[in-house]
Write an enzyme that holds these catalytic residues in place. Sequence first.
Site, PDB file in Angstrom:
ATOM      1  N   CYS A   4       0.836  -1.198   0.000  1.00 47.88           N
ATOM      2  CA  CYS A   4       0.000   0.000   0.000  1.00 47.88           C
ATOM      3  C   CYS A   4       0.878   1.259   0.000  1.00 47.88           C
ATOM      4  O   CYS A   4       1.704   1.456   0.893  1.00 47.88           O
ATOM      5  CB  CYS A   4      -0.920  -0.015   1.223  1.00 47.88           C
ATOM      6  N   CYS A   7       0.559   3.348   3.160  1.00 42.39           N
ATOM      7  CA  CYS A   7       1.224   2.709   4.302  1.00 42.39           C
ATOM      8  C   CYS A   7       2.742   2.916   4.197  1.00 42.39           C
ATOM      9  O   CYS A   7       3.422   3.090   5.211  1.00 42.39           O
ATOM     10  CB  CYS A   7       0.879   1.221   4.375  1.00 42.39           C
ATOM     11  N   ASP A  30      -1.089  16.571  -1.907  1.00 39.09           N
ATOM     12  CA  ASP A  30      -1.194  15.639  -3.035  1.00 39.09           C
ATOM     13  C   ASP A  30      -0.060  15.922  -4.022  1.00 39.09           C
ATOM     14  O   ASP A  30       0.275  17.073  -4.301  1.00 39.09           O
ATOM     15  CB  ASP A  30      -2.561  15.807  -3.723  1.00 39.09           C
ATOM     16  N   HIS A  46      -4.567   0.984   8.389  1.00 38.75           N
ATOM     17  CA  HIS A  46      -5.005   0.743   7.015  1.00 38.75           C
ATOM     18  C   HIS A  46      -6.446   0.246   6.956  1.00 38.75           C
ATOM     19  O   HIS A  46      -6.796  -0.737   7.594  1.00 38.75           O
ATOM     20  CB  HIS A  46      -4.095  -0.291   6.335  1.00 38.75           C
ATOM     21  N   ASN A  87     -13.004   9.037  -3.003  1.00 42.02           N
ATOM     22  CA  ASN A  87     -13.398   8.156  -4.110  1.00 42.02           C
ATOM     23  C   ASN A  87     -13.463   6.720  -3.610  1.00 42.02           C
ATOM     24  O   ASN A  87     -12.576   6.268  -2.876  1.00 42.02           O
ATOM     25  CB  ASN A  87     -12.383   8.273  -5.258  1.00 42.02           C
ATOM     26  N   GLY A  93     -12.666   6.717  -9.605  1.00 42.77           N
ATOM     27  CA  GLY A  93     -11.353   7.352  -9.703  1.00 42.77           C
ATOM     28  C   GLY A  93     -10.412   6.948  -8.591  1.00 42.77           C
ATOM     29  O   GLY A  93      -9.297   7.465  -8.507  1.00 42.77           O
ATOM     30  N   HIS A  98      -6.086   2.839   0.146  1.00 43.61           N
ATOM     31  CA  HIS A  98      -5.970   3.150   1.581  1.00 43.61           C
ATOM     32  C   HIS A  98      -6.896   4.352   1.763  1.00 43.61           C
ATOM     33  O   HIS A  98      -6.693   5.382   1.093  1.00 43.61           O
ATOM     34  CB  HIS A  98      -4.518   3.506   1.927  1.00 43.61           C
ATOM     35  N   HIS A 100      -8.713   7.550   2.019  1.00 44.49           N
ATOM     36  CA  HIS A 100      -8.174   8.923   2.088  1.00 44.49           C
ATOM     37  C   HIS A 100      -9.260   9.907   1.705  1.00 44.49           C
ATOM     38  O   HIS A 100     -10.188   9.593   0.962  1.00 44.49           O
ATOM     39  CB  HIS A 100      -6.941   9.081   1.198  1.00 44.49           C
ATOM     40  N   HIS A 102      -9.704  13.709   0.124  1.00 40.47           N
ATOM     41  CA  HIS A 102      -9.116  14.852  -0.577  1.00 40.47           C
ATOM     42  C   HIS A 102      -9.720  16.121   0.016  1.00 40.47           C
ATOM     43  O   HIS A 102     -10.940  16.243   0.137  1.00 40.47           O
ATOM     44  CB  HIS A 102      -9.476  14.822  -2.061  1.00 40.47           C
TER      45      HIS A 102
HETATM   46  P1  AMP Z   1      -7.507   8.602  -5.550  1.00 40.87           P
HETATM   47  O1  AMP Z   1      -7.253   8.675  -7.039  1.00 40.87           O
HETATM   48  O2  AMP Z   1      -8.817   9.171  -5.099  1.00 40.87           O
HETATM   49  O3  AMP Z   1      -7.277   7.201  -5.030  1.00 40.87           O
HETATM   50  O4  AMP Z   1      -6.434   9.542  -4.880  1.00 40.87           O
HETATM   51  C1  AMP Z   1      -5.088   9.173  -4.787  1.00 40.87           C
HETATM   52  C2  AMP Z   1      -4.307  10.448  -4.779  1.00 40.87           C
HETATM   53  O5  AMP Z   1      -3.009  10.164  -4.316  1.00 40.87           O
HETATM   54  C3  AMP Z   1      -4.154  11.107  -6.158  1.00 40.87           C
HETATM   55  O6  AMP Z   1      -4.721  12.411  -6.130  1.00 40.87           O
HETATM   56  C4  AMP Z   1      -2.640  11.138  -6.371  1.00 40.87           C
HETATM   57  O7  AMP Z   1      -2.196  12.312  -7.016  1.00 40.87           O
HETATM   58  C5  AMP Z   1      -2.123  11.042  -4.954  1.00 40.87           C
HETATM   59  N1  AMP Z   1      -0.784  10.492  -4.803  1.00 40.87           N
HETATM   60  C6  AMP Z   1      -0.267   9.403  -5.412  1.00 40.87           C
HETATM   61  N2  AMP Z   1       1.004   9.184  -4.991  1.00 40.87           N
HETATM   62  C7  AMP Z   1       1.277  10.165  -4.080  1.00 40.87           C
HETATM   63  C8  AMP Z   1       2.421  10.486  -3.283  1.00 40.87           C
HETATM   64  N3  AMP Z   1       3.549   9.750  -3.317  1.00 40.87           N
HETATM   65  N4  AMP Z   1       2.360  11.575  -2.485  1.00 40.87           N
HETATM   66  C9  AMP Z   1       1.243  12.324  -2.451  1.00 40.87           C
HETATM   67  N5  AMP Z   1       0.122  12.065  -3.158  1.00 40.87           N
HETATM   68  C10 AMP Z   1       0.134  10.998  -3.964  1.00 40.87           C
HETATM   69 ZN    ZN Z   2      -2.429   1.362   3.615  1.00 42.02          ZN
END
Ligand code: AMP
Ligand code: ZN
Length: 114
Positions: A4, A7, A30, A46, A87, A93, A98, A100, A102
């Site tokens: 993950c 994680c 992000d 997680h 999401n 999307g 994990h 989260h 936004h």
């Molecule tokens: P989702 O598409 O809703 O699952 O959101 C995942 C988010 O994680 C996206 O907006 C990505 O730009 C962001 N993301 C992916 N890798 C990283 C990272 N290493 N650091 C910060 N954000 C990330």
């Molecule tokens: Zn995780």
Amino acid sequence: MEDCLFCKILKGEIPADKVYENENVIGFNDIAPQAPTHILFIHKNHTSNFNDITNNDPEGLVQVCEAIAEHTEKSGLKDAGYRVVSNIGETSGQSVFHTHFHILSAPRLGRFGS
Ligand code: AMP
Ligand code: ZN
């Protein structure tokens, strides 16, 4: 959860631009911002998505919500106005499985849609 991404951020294996941290929750910028302010809030335990955390760690869900409220009040985002998005599933999307949230803020956010 070994594979993950978030994680790995929690374990320090991948760097993140943290803007918030307490015992249970972190918030970080992000990597591909979709608005002038785009922060992700995650719990340190997680779970895979909003339904999973709601059903299996409701206390953790409250802790994430409280962290978002605390940070947005202290940083001025609450007064500026912001949007919370989570999401659930690939068709919505979701790309990181994990849970989260936004946090998006801009002088004028566009409407969401298809
Ligand atoms: P989702 O598409 O809703 O699952 O959101 C995942 C988010 O994680 C996206 O907006 C990505 O730009 C962001 N993301 C992916 N890798 C990283 C990272 N290493 N650091 C910060 N954000 C990330
Ligand atoms: Zn995780």
